[in-house]
Design a protein around this motif. Structure first.
Motif, PDB file in Angstrom:
ATOM      1  N   GLU A   1       5.627  17.289  13.119  1.00 30.15           N
ATOM      2  CA  GLU A   1       4.650  17.091  14.210  1.00 30.15           C
ATOM      3  C   GLU A   1       3.524  16.044  13.488  1.00 30.15           C
ATOM      4  O   GLU A   1       3.116  14.958  14.056  1.00 30.15           O
ATOM      5  N   LEU A   2       2.885  16.448  12.659  1.00 26.79           N
ATOM      6  CA  LEU A   2       2.006  15.852  11.686  1.00 26.79           C
ATOM      7  C   LEU A   2       2.232  14.589  11.379  1.00 26.79           C
ATOM      8  O   LEU A   2       1.429  13.644  11.502  1.00 26.79           O
ATOM      9  N   LEU A   3       3.439  14.577  10.700  1.00 27.30           N
ATOM     10  CA  LEU A   3       4.099  13.084  10.241  1.00 27.30           C
ATOM     11  C   LEU A   3       3.936  12.194  11.138  1.00 27.30           C
ATOM     12  O   LEU A   3       3.794  10.883  11.091  1.00 27.30           O
ATOM     13  N   VAL A   4       4.479  12.611  12.570  1.00 28.20           N
ATOM     14  CA  VAL A   4       4.823  11.927  13.625  1.00 28.20           C
ATOM     15  C   VAL A   4       3.253  11.330  14.097  1.00 28.20           C
ATOM     16  O   VAL A   4       3.046   9.972  14.403  1.00 28.20           O
ATOM     17  N   GLN A   5       2.289  12.063  14.151  1.00 25.82           N
ATOM     18  CA  GLN A   5       0.921  11.757  14.338  1.00 25.82           C
ATOM     19  C   GLN A   5       0.194  10.669  13.417  1.00 25.82           C
ATOM     20  O   GLN A   5      -0.485   9.732  13.702  1.00 25.82           O
ATOM     21  N   VAL A   6       0.568  11.217  12.225  1.00 29.02           N
ATOM     22  CA  VAL A   6       0.107  10.416  11.003  1.00 29.02           C
ATOM     23  C   VAL A   6       0.889   8.784  11.163  1.00 29.02           C
ATOM     24  O   VAL A   6      -0.149   7.690  10.990  1.00 29.02           O
ATOM     25  N   ALA A   7       1.934   8.846  11.240  1.00 28.17           N
ATOM     26  CA  ALA A   7       2.457   7.458  11.732  1.00 28.17           C
ATOM     27  C   ALA A   7       1.960   6.861  12.766  1.00 28.17           C
ATOM     28  O   ALA A   7       1.731   5.359  12.570  1.00 28.17           O
TER      29      ALA A   7
ATOM     30  N   PHE B   1      -6.648  15.961  13.337  1.00 29.07           N
ATOM     31  CA  PHE B   1      -5.270  16.100  13.876  1.00 29.07           C
ATOM     32  C   PHE B   1      -5.135  17.292  14.752  1.00 29.07           C
ATOM     33  O   PHE B   1      -5.720  18.358  14.273  1.00 29.07           O
ATOM     34  N   THR B   2      -4.219  17.266  15.894  1.00 31.06           N
ATOM     35  CA  THR B   2      -4.485  18.669  16.634  1.00 31.06           C
ATOM     36  C   THR B   2      -2.817  19.029  16.666  1.00 31.06           C
ATOM     37  O   THR B   2      -2.011  18.262  16.834  1.00 31.06           O
ATOM     38  N   LEU B   3      -2.412  20.281  16.223  1.00 33.02           N
ATOM     39  CA  LEU B   3      -1.313  20.813  16.208  1.00 33.02           C
ATOM     40  C   LEU B   3      -1.203  22.222  16.834  1.00 33.02           C
ATOM     41  O   LEU B   3      -1.676  23.169  16.479  1.00 33.02           O
TER      42      LEU B   3
ATOM     43  N   TYR C   1      -6.909  18.880   9.221  1.00 34.88           N
ATOM     44  CA  TYR C   1      -7.711  17.651   8.568  1.00 34.88           C
ATOM     45  C   TYR C   1      -6.656  17.283   7.456  1.00 34.88           C
ATOM     46  O   TYR C   1      -6.185  18.034   6.685  1.00 34.88           O
ATOM     47  N   VAL C   2      -6.631  15.896   7.287  1.00 33.63           N
ATOM     48  CA  VAL C   2      -5.461  15.284   6.270  1.00 33.63           C
ATOM     49  C   VAL C   2      -6.031  14.234   5.673  1.00 33.63           C
ATOM     50  O   VAL C   2      -6.866  13.338   6.200  1.00 33.63           O
ATOM     51  N   ASN C   3      -6.144  14.244   4.171  1.00 28.33           N
ATOM     52  CA  ASN C   3      -6.543  13.063   3.507  1.00 28.33           C
ATOM     53  C   ASN C   3      -5.197  12.302   3.077  1.00 28.33           C
ATOM     54  O   ASN C   3      -4.126  12.930   2.859  1.00 28.33           O
TER      55      ASN C   3
ATOM     56  N   PHE D   1       0.916  -1.093   0.001  1.00 25.83           N
ATOM     57  CA  PHE D   1      -0.038  -0.139   0.246  1.00 25.83           C
ATOM     58  C   PHE D   1       0.877   1.288   0.099  1.00 25.83           C
ATOM     59  O   PHE D   1       1.573   1.306   1.008  1.00 25.83           O
ATOM     60  N   PHE D   2       0.855   1.897  -1.028  1.00 29.90           N
ATOM     61  CA  PHE D   2       1.529   3.408  -1.188  1.00 29.90           C
ATOM     62  C   PHE D   2       0.624   4.601  -0.632  1.00 29.90           C
ATOM     63  O   PHE D   2      -0.353   4.650  -1.400  1.00 29.90           O
ATOM     64  N   ILE D   3       0.874   5.001   0.333  1.00 30.08           N
ATOM     65  CA  ILE D   3       0.312   6.062   1.085  1.00 30.08           C
ATOM     66  C   ILE D   3       0.742   7.412   0.699  1.00 30.08           C
ATOM     67  O   ILE D   3       1.954   7.540   1.550  1.00 30.08           O
ATOM     68  N   ASP D   4       0.328   8.337   0.232  1.00 27.28           N
ATOM     69  CA  ASP D   4       0.887   9.598   0.136  1.00 27.28           C
ATOM     70  C   ASP D   4      -0.217  10.779   0.796  1.00 27.28           C
ATOM     71  O   ASP D   4      -1.552  10.789   0.078  1.00 27.28           O
ATOM     72  N   LEU D   5       0.113  11.646   1.498  1.00 25.96           N
ATOM     73  CA  LEU D   5      -0.959  12.792   2.082  1.00 25.96           C
ATOM     74  C   LEU D   5      -1.053  13.405   0.887  1.00 25.96           C
ATOM     75  O   LEU D   5      -0.192  14.024   0.160  1.00 25.96           O
ATOM     76  N   ASP D   6      -2.393  14.073   0.805  1.00 26.58           N
ATOM     77  CA  ASP D   6      -2.797  14.848  -0.193  1.00 26.58           C
ATOM     78  C   ASP D   6      -2.565  16.414   0.527  1.00 26.58           C
ATOM     79  O   ASP D   6      -3.018  16.674   1.494  1.00 26.58           O
ATOM     80  N   ASN D   7      -1.870  17.023  -0.225  1.00 24.70           N
ATOM     81  CA  ASN D   7      -1.640  18.601  -0.084  1.00 24.70           C
ATOM     82  C   ASN D   7      -1.091  18.735   1.255  1.00 24.70           C
ATOM     83  O   ASN D   7      -1.050  19.738   2.010  1.00 24.70           O
ATOM     84  N   PHE D   8      -0.044  17.847   1.416  1.00 27.46           N
ATOM     85  CA  PHE D   8       0.749  18.196   2.719  1.00 27.46           C
ATOM     86  C   PHE D   8       1.629  19.398   2.514  1.00 27.46           C
ATOM     87  O   PHE D   8       1.801  20.006   3.653  1.00 27.46           O
ATOM     88  N   LYS D   9       2.258  19.699   1.620  1.00 24.92           N
ATOM     89  CA  LYS D   9       2.919  20.857   1.302  1.00 24.92           C
ATOM     90  C   LYS D   9       2.172  22.088   1.715  1.00 24.92           C
ATOM     91  O   LYS D   9       2.869  22.939   2.432  1.00 24.92           O
TER      92      LYS D   9
END
Length: 676
Positions: free
Chosen positions: A301-307, A356-358, A364-366, A280-288
């Protein structure tokens, strides 16, 4: 008087001997505490020599006096001979005393030098960074240095008389120490890593070297060992090894770890096992956007929470990896059926759907997910990852926040894209790209008002449609090279139009990437200057989407270019989502109606009429693209459209053809068949 003179000579001979003895005593340094006793011995010897010299002088003086008193004057020659003999003897005694003093001085120097070296060796022994242990042949500890105490915690008096076995830990068995003894017996030395027990009971890794000292007969007299604390070095080695196969931010395994894992797992899924392996190749949408708005620290910090969220989805035997940036891989090694893939993909999307809370902000992340399977979608780790990557990009293309299974069609499309990209690079190098020109015509007068420059790819005797290579070029930096090529060719050709007296304005399509390039304005100034082109003859066409992407930034760029004297037109108007308020602020002179509205004019009449009405209210020129029939032209004219462009007037023409077209039009003749 002769004997008195001789007596004085004797004293002068003995006096230097006395001075030498006294100086020898003073040359012994009082700081050498270990040779203090020797100093007193030398001092006593000097005093003894002084006394002996004194009494010898008195004895000789008295004897000479008696001889002088009883000797008749007539026997002066015999007396003189005796005196000469005595003087010679005295000189020999003085010479012997001098030589003895020199030997004593040399010996004293040698002993003091040896003591200095002993002091130096002692200081070196105590100040070495390595712990040193010296034992006798029976392994009884004789001496240790300060570093040994620092490493083990044992002081010198605590280990004296004991054996090194007090450092033995339970990390090694008896066979390990037996091998050390065997190597020492056969080679005389040993080196290796050991775990030793400290005085406080803890154990630590050390690098140990053991050597032996033998006598002339080859019998071991002493053993010596040096030990170095390597705990910190091993910690760094473990950290380097960890980072070589793990991501430093999320602590997840990285791509290298994934490839090794896949290489071991693929053979187990061959044959008739009936089990699938899925990537499963998972890529966050509009993370930039998160990095741009909140900063990279919040993005991390968001990447850590996503993991953490993705870990909660893992089933038994599943594993999670981070490839880099916002890309993750979930590996399922025991998939019984394809519906299980859909279930897992939906669980991933559901886990990421929660906010997610930062720092008290709600984010919100898709994600878009691509799925590849083995067997079927690749024969090795790299192919499986690439297939999943292609499927992920297809999911993004189809709207994001979804998953897509890999298909062979995707591979064929990727291969074709790869061929096209390489072909573009080669085509630029070999000058295969040419510029064609299509006239824009005033509907009322049916005369050419301007030209549009259109790039074409001549390869192998055929023209390749821009619809094939432009999308590929836009996904890479190649679109910059193509735009630069078109601008260069247009400015150069316009000098030819000027020379023939048929110059008209020429518009050039500018890609979003090129328009936003910080060097774009410098490029325009350079081209206009080198080709001496009047900037009023150059018009730049940008799409409605490009203009409205970042209105304020677009306005700043357009104003700078407008100050050069260059005009703007909005291409494909009506296909995007324009803000009329923003459009009114832009230095635009023309709106171009997209050809999809013109080709089905009957259905899109309200849209076309609205665009024309807007342009009239904003005092803008309007050009209809894709006009192919007289009926379309008449209907557009009835709605108030001013200019038209399309195959009804002329197809795009090469530079020599468009030159002939314009010359014929200026001469008042019909353009000819080449127009259509």
């Amino acid at each position: 008087m002769g004997w008195q003179v001789f007596a004085g000579s004797v004293v002068l001979v003995l006096l230097p001997l006395l001075v030498v003895c006294v100086l020898l005593c003073h040359r012994v340094p009082a700081a050498a505490g270990e040779v203090l006793a020797e100093r007193w011995v030398l001092l006593a010897a000097s005093l003894f020599a002084l006394a002996a010299a004194f009494f010898l002088g008195r004895l000789v003086t008295a004897s000479l006096g008696r001889l002088a008193a009883v000797a008749p004057p007539a026997g002066g020659e015999r007396f003189t001979g005796q005196v000469d003999d005595l003087a010679a003897r005295i000189r020999r005694v003085a010479e012997a005393a001098r030589e003895s003093a020199e030997r004593v001085d040399a010996e004293t120097r040698r002993r003091l030098s040896a003591e200095d070296f002993l002091q130096l060796y002692r200081q070196l022994f105590d100040n070495l960074g390595e712990g040193i242990v010296i034992t006798d042949a029976q392994a009884t500890i004789l001496a240790v240095n300060s570093a040994f105490t620092a490493i083990t915690g044992y002081k010198a008096h605590e280990v004296a008389g004991r054996t090194p076995w007090l450092l033995k830990s339970d990390r090694h068995d008896d066979a390990f120490y037996e091998r050390i003894r065997q190597v020492l017996a056969s080679r005389g030395s040993w080196a290796g890593e050991v775990w030793s027990r400290r005085a406080d009971g803890t154990v630590s890794p050390q690098w140990l070297r053991i050597g032996s000292v033998r006598d002339e007969a080859g019998t071991v007299r002493y053993y010596f060992a040096s030990c170095t604390e390597i705990g910190e070095r091993k910690r760094r080695e473990r950290q380097v090894a960890f980072l070589a196969h793990h991501d430093a931010l999320t602590r997840l395994p990285n791509r290298a770890f994934l490839e090794n894992r896949l290489a071991r797992a693929l053979p187990a899924h061959g044959g008739d096992s009936g089990l699938l392996l899925a990537v499963f190749f998972i890529d966050l949408d509009n993370f930039k956007n998160v990095n741009d708005v909140f900063g990279h620290r919040q993005g991390d910090e968001l990447l850590v929470q996503v993991a953490g969220r993705l870990k909660s989805v893992l089933g038994r035997g599943d594993s999670l990896y981070r490839l880099g940036s916002d890309e993750f891989i979930l590996l399922m090694e025991r998939v019984e059926s394809e519906p299980a893939l859909y279930l897992t993909a939906n669980r991933i999307l559901a886990a990421l759907k929660k906010p997610f809370t930062l720092e008290f902000r709600t984010i919100y992340v898709n994600a878009s997910i691509g799925i590849s399977r083995f067997p079927g979608d690749g024969d090795n780790p790299l192919e499986l990852i690439r297939s999943a990557d292609m499927a992920m990009h297809r999911a993004k293309t189809e709207g994001r926040n979804r998953y897509q299974l890999f298909t062979r069609e995707m591979h064929e499309q990727l291969y074709e894209r790869f061929r096209t990209e390489n072909g573009i690079r080669s085509g630029l190098l070999h000058r295969e790209f040419v510029v064609y020109y299509q006239p824009k015509v005033d509907i009322a007068t049916r005369t050419t008002t301007s030209l549009e420059a259109l790039i074409r790819w001549q390869k192998g005797g055929r023209l390749i449609s821009p619809g094939v290579f432009i999308p590929v070029a836009e996904e890479s930096s190649l679109i910059d090279d193509l735009c630069r090529h078109v601008l260069e060719a247009t400015c150069q050709f316009h000098a030819v139009l000027q020379h023939h007296g048929v110059a008209v304005p020429v518009s050039v399509n500018i890609a979003p990437r090129q328009f936003l390039n910080i060097d774009f304005i410098d490029l325009l100034e350079d081209l206009l200057g080198r080709h001496r082109m009047d900037p009023h003859y150059l018009e730049l066409e940008i799409t409605e989407t490009t203009a409205m992407r970042d209105v304020e930034h677009t306005l700043r760029i357009m104003e700078q270019i407008r100050r050069l004297g260059i005009r703007f037109s909005i291409d494909d108007f009506g296909t995007g989502y324009s803000s009329l308020g923003s459009l009114n602020r832009m230095p635009v002179s023309t709106l171009k109606i997209d050809k999809q509205f013109v080709q089905d004019l009957e259905q899109h009449t309200p849209i076309v009429a609205t665009i024309i009405a807007i342009s009239q209210q904003m005092h803008l020129n309007v050009v209809a693209e894709g006009v192919e029939t007289e009926a379309q032209l008449l209907e557009l004219a009835a709605m108030g459209c001013q200019e038209a462009q399309g195959y009804y007037f002329s197809r795009p023409l090469a530079d020599t053809e468009i030159l002939r077209y314009l010359a014929g039009e200026r001469a008042g003749g019909a353009p000819g068949e080449e127009r259509r």
